[in-house]
Structure formats: structure tokens, C-alpha cells
Scaffold this motif. Structure first.
Motif, mmCIF file in Angstrom:
data_model
loop_
_atom_site.group_PDB
_atom_site.id
_atom_site.type_symbol
_atom_site.label_atom_id
_atom_site.label_comp_id
_atom_site.label_asym_id
_atom_site.label_seq_id
_atom_site.Cartn_x
_atom_site.Cartn_y
_atom_site.Cartn_z
ATOM 1 N N LEU A 196 0.851 -1.187 0.000
ATOM 2 C CA LEU A 196 0.000 0.000 0.000
ATOM 3 C C LEU A 196 0.886 1.237 0.000
ATOM 4 C CD1 LEU A 196 -2.636 1.612 0.332
ATOM 5 C CD2 LEU A 196 -2.526 1.118 2.790
ATOM 6 N N VAL A 197 0.690 2.096 -0.975
ATOM 7 C CA VAL A 197 1.454 3.345 -1.081
ATOM 8 C C VAL A 197 0.474 4.503 -1.159
ATOM 9 C CG1 VAL A 197 2.951 4.725 -2.593
ATOM 10 C CG2 VAL A 197 3.492 2.321 -2.158
ATOM 11 N N ALA A 198 0.698 5.521 -0.320
ATOM 12 C CA ALA A 198 -0.107 6.742 -0.363
ATOM 13 C C ALA A 198 0.635 7.799 -1.162
ATOM 14 C CB ALA A 198 -0.383 7.244 1.050
ATOM 15 N N THR A 199 -0.104 8.608 -1.893
ATOM 16 C CA THR A 199 0.530 9.636 -2.718
ATOM 17 C C THR A 199 1.135 10.758 -1.876
ATOM 18 O OG1 THR A 199 -1.581 10.803 -2.970
ATOM 19 C CG2 THR A 199 -0.987 9.217 -4.686
ATOM 20 N N ASP A 200 0.846 10.781 -0.566
ATOM 21 C CA ASP A 200 1.425 11.819 0.299
ATOM 22 C C ASP A 200 2.945 11.867 0.179
ATOM 23 O OD1 ASP A 200 -1.106 12.379 1.219
ATOM 24 O OD2 ASP A 200 -0.918 11.141 3.013
ATOM 25 N N GLY A 201 3.565 10.708 -0.026
ATOM 26 C CA GLY A 201 5.025 10.655 -0.131
ATOM 27 C C GLY A 201 5.571 11.398 -1.336
ATOM 28 N N PHE A 202 4.686 11.690 -2.299
ATOM 29 C CA PHE A 202 5.121 12.401 -3.505
ATOM 30 C C PHE A 202 4.809 13.899 -3.443
ATOM 31 C CE2 PHE A 202 4.519 7.974 -4.795
ATOM 32 C CZ PHE A 202 5.766 7.704 -5.336
ATOM 33 N N LEU A 203 4.307 14.358 -2.300
ATOM 34 C CA LEU A 203 4.159 15.794 -2.109
ATOM 35 C C LEU A 203 5.535 16.453 -2.089
ATOM 36 C CD1 LEU A 203 1.434 15.791 0.677
ATOM 37 C CD2 LEU A 203 1.201 16.979 -1.517
ATOM 38 N N TYR A 204 5.626 17.649 -2.618
ATOM 39 C CA TYR A 204 6.875 18.387 -2.493
ATOM 40 C C TYR A 204 7.120 18.696 -1.016
ATOM 41 C CZ TYR A 204 7.100 19.276 -7.549
ATOM 42 O OH TYR A 204 7.196 19.130 -8.913
ATOM 43 N N ASN A 213 7.445 28.258 -3.257
ATOM 44 C CA ASN A 213 6.650 28.473 -4.462
ATOM 45 C C ASN A 213 5.224 28.946 -4.160
ATOM 46 O OD1 ASN A 213 8.315 27.381 -6.941
ATOM 47 N ND2 ASN A 213 8.683 25.930 -5.274
ATOM 48 N N GLY A 214 4.983 29.349 -2.902
ATOM 49 C CA GLY A 214 3.673 29.859 -2.534
ATOM 50 C C GLY A 214 2.554 28.842 -2.646
ATOM 51 N N LEU A 215 2.871 27.569 -2.351
ATOM 52 C CA LEU A 215 1.895 26.500 -2.555
ATOM 53 C C LEU A 215 1.398 25.848 -1.271
ATOM 54 C CD1 LEU A 215 3.496 24.652 -5.624
ATOM 55 C CD2 LEU A 215 1.429 26.068 -5.624
ATOM 56 N N GLU A 272 -0.906 26.674 0.758
ATOM 57 C CA GLU A 272 -2.368 26.637 0.803
ATOM 58 C C GLU A 272 -2.954 25.904 -0.405
ATOM 59 O OE1 GLU A 272 -4.678 29.773 2.210
ATOM 60 O OE2 GLU A 272 -3.656 29.562 4.138
ATOM 61 N N ARG A 273 -2.091 25.322 -1.214
ATOM 62 C CA ARG A 273 -2.525 24.469 -2.329
ATOM 63 C C ARG A 273 -2.074 23.022 -2.099
ATOM 64 N NH1 ARG A 273 -6.099 26.524 -5.882
ATOM 65 N NH2 ARG A 273 -5.121 25.484 -7.672
ATOM 66 N N LYS A 274 -1.703 22.726 -0.864
ATOM 67 C CA LYS A 274 -1.241 21.377 -0.553
ATOM 68 C C LYS A 274 -2.383 20.384 -0.766
ATOM 69 C CE LYS A 274 1.852 19.148 2.714
ATOM 70 N NZ LYS A 274 2.581 19.294 3.996
ATOM 71 N N GLY A 275 -2.103 19.334 -1.546
ATOM 72 C CA GLY A 275 -3.133 18.376 -1.923
ATOM 73 C C GLY A 275 -3.703 18.637 -3.303
ATOM 74 N N PHE A 276 -3.503 19.858 -3.828
ATOM 75 C CA PHE A 276 -3.882 20.153 -5.210
ATOM 76 C C PHE A 276 -2.866 19.482 -6.142
ATOM 77 C CE2 PHE A 276 -6.357 23.134 -2.933
ATOM 78 C CZ PHE A 276 -7.292 23.721 -3.787
ATOM 79 N N PRO A 277 -3.228 19.230 -7.390
ATOM 80 C CA PRO A 277 -2.310 18.522 -8.289
ATOM 81 C C PRO A 277 -0.908 19.128 -8.366
ATOM 82 C CG PRO A 277 -4.475 18.670 -9.290
ATOM 83 C CD PRO A 277 -4.538 19.487 -8.024
ATOM 84 N N GLU A 278 -0.815 20.461 -8.349
ATOM 85 C CA GLU A 278 0.488 21.112 -8.516
ATOM 86 C C GLU A 278 1.398 20.968 -7.300
ATOM 87 O OE1 GLU A 278 -2.508 24.492 -7.550
ATOM 88 O OE2 GLU A 278 -2.480 22.535 -8.552
ATOM 89 N N SER A 279 0.886 20.430 -6.183
ATOM 90 C CA SER A 279 1.717 20.267 -4.983
ATOM 91 C C SER A 279 2.465 18.938 -4.964
ATOM 92 C CB SER A 279 0.859 20.402 -3.724
ATOM 93 O OG SER A 279 -0.080 19.342 -3.622
ATOM 94 N N TYR A 280 2.254 18.116 -5.970
ATOM 95 C CA TYR A 280 2.914 16.806 -6.048
ATOM 96 C C TYR A 280 4.054 16.818 -7.060
ATOM 97 C CZ TYR A 280 -1.151 14.997 -3.533
ATOM 98 O OH TYR A 280 -2.134 14.768 -2.599
ATOM 99 N N ASP A 281 5.069 16.034 -6.762
ATOM 100 C CA ASP A 281 6.158 15.827 -7.709
ATOM 101 C C ASP A 281 5.696 14.755 -8.694
ATOM 102 O OD1 ASP A 281 8.484 15.227 -9.101
ATOM 103 O OD2 ASP A 281 9.779 15.469 -7.350
#
Length: 309
Positions: free
Chosen positions: A120-128, A136-138, A140-149
Motif C-alpha cells: 500500500l502506497v499513499a501519494t502523500d510521499g510524492f508531495l513536495y 513556491n507559494g503552494l 495553501e494548495r497542498k493536496g492540489f495537483p500542482e503540490s505533487y512531484d
């Protein structure tokens, strides 16, 4: 009889439970506390009535996929290769219960004779990392598509499907609210990989690959947004009384808020950040899922939608 709502067949809970067939129960009450989430209960009834029919369906899909793969690689290509991991995606909103659901599914699948190794892998590990998000001013966008690598996420999924050994996924800490430097989860050619996250079914407005290109089976956990908001606030209040009290918590400064102030803060965060992400990015992907499991107000899944196409 189940309802038809093209492209779905809609089952109520009892109708879905009847599809369990001969799938056996491999969990007991003592296994459940470790699988339940914060403010998200797990019961044996959920396992029997919801997870077991789903596991039967997944097993049918796995058998069909591997039979087709064997025919193509053997009869057509003439060069059979090792079985590749079967990837199941679990998507849905913050606070809808994805993590608990994914852990229950993993626990039942891993007890099956055909696929004992289920990761089981959660995508949280791919957050910047927080430092990158802040720069990068993100934040408050954590969890939005642009906050992931996304590049790192796609490279991981490609490696899984290529049968690459000893893949590493960064470990994310909800307590520190950040990726842990130098800490990794190892994924080494499992029989099944469950990939759980907010935006896993997202598409792209370009020809680039997307995560769902690597999925074999997709599940979306659904509920009314007003209901999820209540769950989010309830969870926030419980965390404020527990995890937030630790000095190591990113949200330690919220520890002394009154229940009223904490509720107001949680509601503001939900409506300013999580609800727009749900409305704009997550919920629109629901109809891309093979199975939609819809919850009522008490966290109980009441309906299951099975896509026909």
C-alpha cells in the motif's frame, strides 16, 4: 434487482453483500483497531458486506488480465515474461476514509492464496517538501495537483509496471506535515500494489502520461460534500485533543484553541482549501473509476456503483 444508471449498475449494500460468493473472511475483531483511521471506524460487517465482494471482483479482473497477458506474450510475442504487479487505485476527498478503506482492502487481499504480497502506497510521499511548497507559494494548495512531484510519481509507477526491484517511496509524516528526509518505503515487486490518494484519477491537458495510465482497477470513495465537511471538522477536533498536543506536531500552535475556535478554524480550512480541491480536481474524476463506493452520514457505505464499460 440493482438499478441501472448508465454507465453504472447501482447496488444497495445488501445487494452488493450478496455478491461475496465463496470469498472467505480472513480477518477478526482483533485485527481491526490497527486498520481503523482517526474518526473513521472499521467493522467486520464492512469487511464481510463490502470488502469481500470487492475482493471477489478484483480477483476476477486479475485472472482475466493475467490470462490475456499470457496469451499476448506467449502466443503473439513468443516471449513470456514475469507477472507484473496489478495496480489498484483508491481515490476520494480528504476525510472521506480512503486510508482506512485501503488498509482494509490490503489486509483482506494479502490473505488470499493467489497474491500474498500486497503493498500500500499513499501519494502523500510524492508531495513536495514543505520548504519547496513555501518557496513556491503552494502551502495553501497542498493536496492540489500542482503540490505533487508528478515526475517522481510517474517514474515510480512506471518502475512498478516494469518489474523494477527495490523501488523507494518517500515517507510522509502527518504529524510533522512534511516528507521525512532520508526516510523511504521499499516496494519490491508485489503481487498487488494499492495506490491511494486524492488526485490519482486526474487527467492532464497534454499528451504527457498520467498516473491512471498505470492502473488496472480503480475505486472512488464518495459522499456528499457537506457530510465530508462534518467528518473533516470532527477529525480536526480529535487531532487537536491528541496529536496537536505534541511539540513535534506542525499544528502544535492550535493545541489550546477552544472547541468552538477549533471548529471555526477547521471549517475555514475546509471551505477555503479542501472543498475547492474536491470540487475542481477530485470529484470530476469520480466517473473514471471502475467502482464508486458511496457513504452515508455515519461513514457506512450504502451504495456501490459498478461501471459497465
Amino acid at each position: 434487482m440493482p438499478l441501472l444508471a448508465p454507465p453504472y449498475v447501482v447496488f444497495d449494500r445488501a445487494q452488493w453483500a450478496a455478491l461475496r460468493g465463496g470469498t472467505s473472511l480472513a480477518l477478526s475483531e482483533i485485527d481491526l483497531p490497527a486498520l481503523a483511521g482517526v474518526n473513521d471506524p472499521a467493522t467486520l460487517a464492512d469487511v464481510v458486506e463490502l470488502i469481500l465482494p470487492l475482493v471477489r471482483l478484483v480477483d476476477l479482473h486479475i485472472a482475466a488480465a493475467r490470462s490475456l497477458s499470457a496469451m499476448v506474450e506467449g502466443a503473439f510475442v513468443g516471449q513470456p515474461r514475469a507477472t507484473v504487479p496489478y495496480v489498484i487505485a483508491v481515490a476520494g476527498s480528504v476525510a472521506v476514509g480512503k486510508s482506512t478503506f485501503a488498509r482494509l482492502l490490503q489486509a483482506v487481499l494479502a490473505r488470499g492464496e493467489q497474491h500474498p504480497r500486497v503493498d500500500l502506497v499513499a501519494t502523500d510521499g510524492f508531495l513536495y517538501p514543505t520548504e519547496t511548497l513555501q518557496a513556491n507559494g503552494l502551502m495553501e494548495r497542498k493536496g492540489f495537483p500542482e503540490s505533487y512531484d508528478l515526475r517522481k510519481m510517474l517514474a515510480f509507477l512506471e518502475g512498478v509496471k516494469a518489474g523494477t526491484p527495490d523501488l523507494r517511496v518517500p515517507i510522509y509524516s502527518h504529524e510533522s506535515y512534511d516528507v521525512l528526509p532520508g526516510r523511504y518505503q521499499s516496494v519490491d515487486r508485489p503481487d498487488i500494489l494499492i495506490f491511494e490518494g486524492l488526485n490519482v484519477l486526474q487527467t492532464a491537458n497534454s499528451s504527457a502520461a498520467v498516473a491512471s495510465d498505470f492502473f488496472d482497477f480503480t475505486i472512488y470513495l464518495d459522499a456528499d460534500s457537506a457530510t465530508i465537511e462534518k467528518w473533516y471538522i470532527d477529525r480536526f477536533l480529535k487531532l487537536q485533543r491528541t496529536v496537536f498536543q505534541r511539540k513535534t506536531s506542525y499544528f502544535h500552535n492550535y493545541r489550546e484553541l477552544t472547541p468552538e475556535a477549533a471548529s471555526d478554524l477547521a471549517r475555514d480550512i475546509w471551505r477555503r482549501i479542501n472543498l475547492p480541491n474536491l470540487t475542481d480536481n477530485i470529484e470530476p474524476t469520480k466517473r473514471r473509476a471502475r467502482v464508486v463506493m458511496r457513504k452515508g452520514e455515519n461513514h457506512r457505505i450504502e451504495e456501490v456503483w459498478l461501471r459497465q464499460t
